[in-house]
Design a protein around this motif. Structure first.
Motif, PDB file in Angstrom:
ATOM      1  N   SER A   1      26.457  40.984  27.983  1.00 41.48           N
ATOM      2  CA  SER A   1      26.531  41.323  29.531  1.00 41.48           C
ATOM      3  C   SER A   1      28.002  42.266  29.672  1.00 41.48           C
ATOM      4  N   ARG A   2      27.790  43.409  29.457  1.00 42.68           N
ATOM      5  CA  ARG A   2      28.810  44.373  29.389  1.00 42.68           C
ATOM      6  C   ARG A   2      29.543  44.415  30.784  1.00 42.68           C
ATOM      7  N   ASN A   3      28.779  44.166  31.873  1.00 38.69           N
ATOM      8  CA  ASN A   3      28.903  44.542  33.373  1.00 38.69           C
ATOM      9  C   ASN A   3      29.618  43.360  34.002  1.00 38.69           C
ATOM     10  N   ASP A   4      29.592  42.203  33.291  1.00 43.05           N
ATOM     11  CA  ASP A   4      30.267  41.067  33.918  1.00 43.05           C
ATOM     12  C   ASP A   4      31.604  40.495  33.260  1.00 43.05           C
ATOM     13  N   PRO A   5      32.619  41.083  33.573  1.00 47.65           N
ATOM     14  CA  PRO A   5      33.859  40.623  33.136  1.00 47.65           C
ATOM     15  C   PRO A   5      34.083  38.972  32.913  1.00 47.65           C
ATOM     16  N   ASN A   6      33.422  38.225  33.501  1.00 40.67           N
ATOM     17  CA  ASN A   6      33.654  36.899  33.487  1.00 40.67           C
ATOM     18  C   ASN A   6      33.010  36.151  32.282  1.00 40.67           C
ATOM     19  N   GLN A   7      31.711  36.792  32.006  1.00 38.11           N
ATOM     20  CA  GLN A   7      30.916  36.423  31.111  1.00 38.11           C
ATOM     21  C   GLN A   7      31.456  36.963  29.658  1.00 38.11           C
TER      22      GLN A   7
ATOM     23  N   ARG B   1      34.566  45.170  26.417  1.00 39.60           N
ATOM     24  CA  ARG B   1      35.552  45.009  27.525  1.00 39.60           C
ATOM     25  C   ARG B   1      36.313  46.314  27.730  1.00 39.60           C
TER      26      ARG B   1
END
Length: 195
Positions: free
Chosen positions: A72-78, A113
């Motif tokens: 999930s490259r677009n979700d920094p929380n994940q 990231r």
């Protein structure tokens, strides 16, 4: 007061563990693999076979979970959760810093990231381990991706040349080639390599 003393002792133990792990990683980067392993070995997993088996199952689940989250490259929380899973494995069993499976997922998280410098340095350390052909190809492919992210295309080409020579049929080779093509913005290699 006794509770505070226990917390302080636990903090010192954690600090000592982290210091030893950092020193072992530095030794690995210098190519002193045996010394690094000897340094980390006393911090290893539990000695009780039942606890060891439970920990292995838990860690396999954490690795699987981190691998899924790393996609999930677009979700920094994940990505933060994925790195937390990996760090938990290292905290519970420091010997895992030498395990290719955990480190390949850690590389994926760094790359997702856009932490290309960290990914590059991790690949350099991993190349000092005794890895299987599959793992070497995966590490080299991720190194090409990291170098492309760092805009060091010449070095990426050099690593790709080694990868394609040593592991021409590996899926990792195609992955690295795609990263180079994207970095260059044009077809890469000879006419034979483009086919």
């Amino acid at each position: 007061i006794l509770n505070q003393l226990q917390i302080d002792a636990a903090s010192r133990d954690d600090l000592t563990r982290r210091t030893i792990m950092a020193k072992a990683q530095a030794m690995l980067a210098l190519g002193k693999t045996k010394e690094a392993i000897d340094l980390i070995q006393p911090l290893g997993a539990p000695s009780n076979p039942s606890d060891k088996a439970k920990q292995q199952i838990k860690h396999a689940g954490l690795i699987r979970h981190a691998r899924v989250l790393a996609q999930s490259r677009n979700d920094p929380n994940q990505l933060d959760f994925a790195m937390a899973d990996i760090e938990m494995i290292f905290a519970e069993d420091p010997v895992q810093i030498f395990a290719p499976g955990v480190n390949l997922v850690k590389l994926d998280v760094h790359l997702a990231r856009s932490e290309f410098q960290a990914a590059y340095h991790l690949t350099e350390r991993l190349k000092n381990l005794q890895l299987s052909d599959y793992d070497i190809a995966e590490v080299l492919a991720r190194q090409v991706i990291a170098l492309c992210g760092l805009k060091d295309v010449q070095k990426a080409k050099s690593v790709y040349a080694q990868l394609s020579k040593d592991y021409p049929s590996s899926p990792a080779t195609d992955q690295a080639k795609q990263a180079l093509i994207q970095a260059l913005g044009q077809p890469f290699g000879t006419a034979d390599e483009r086919r």
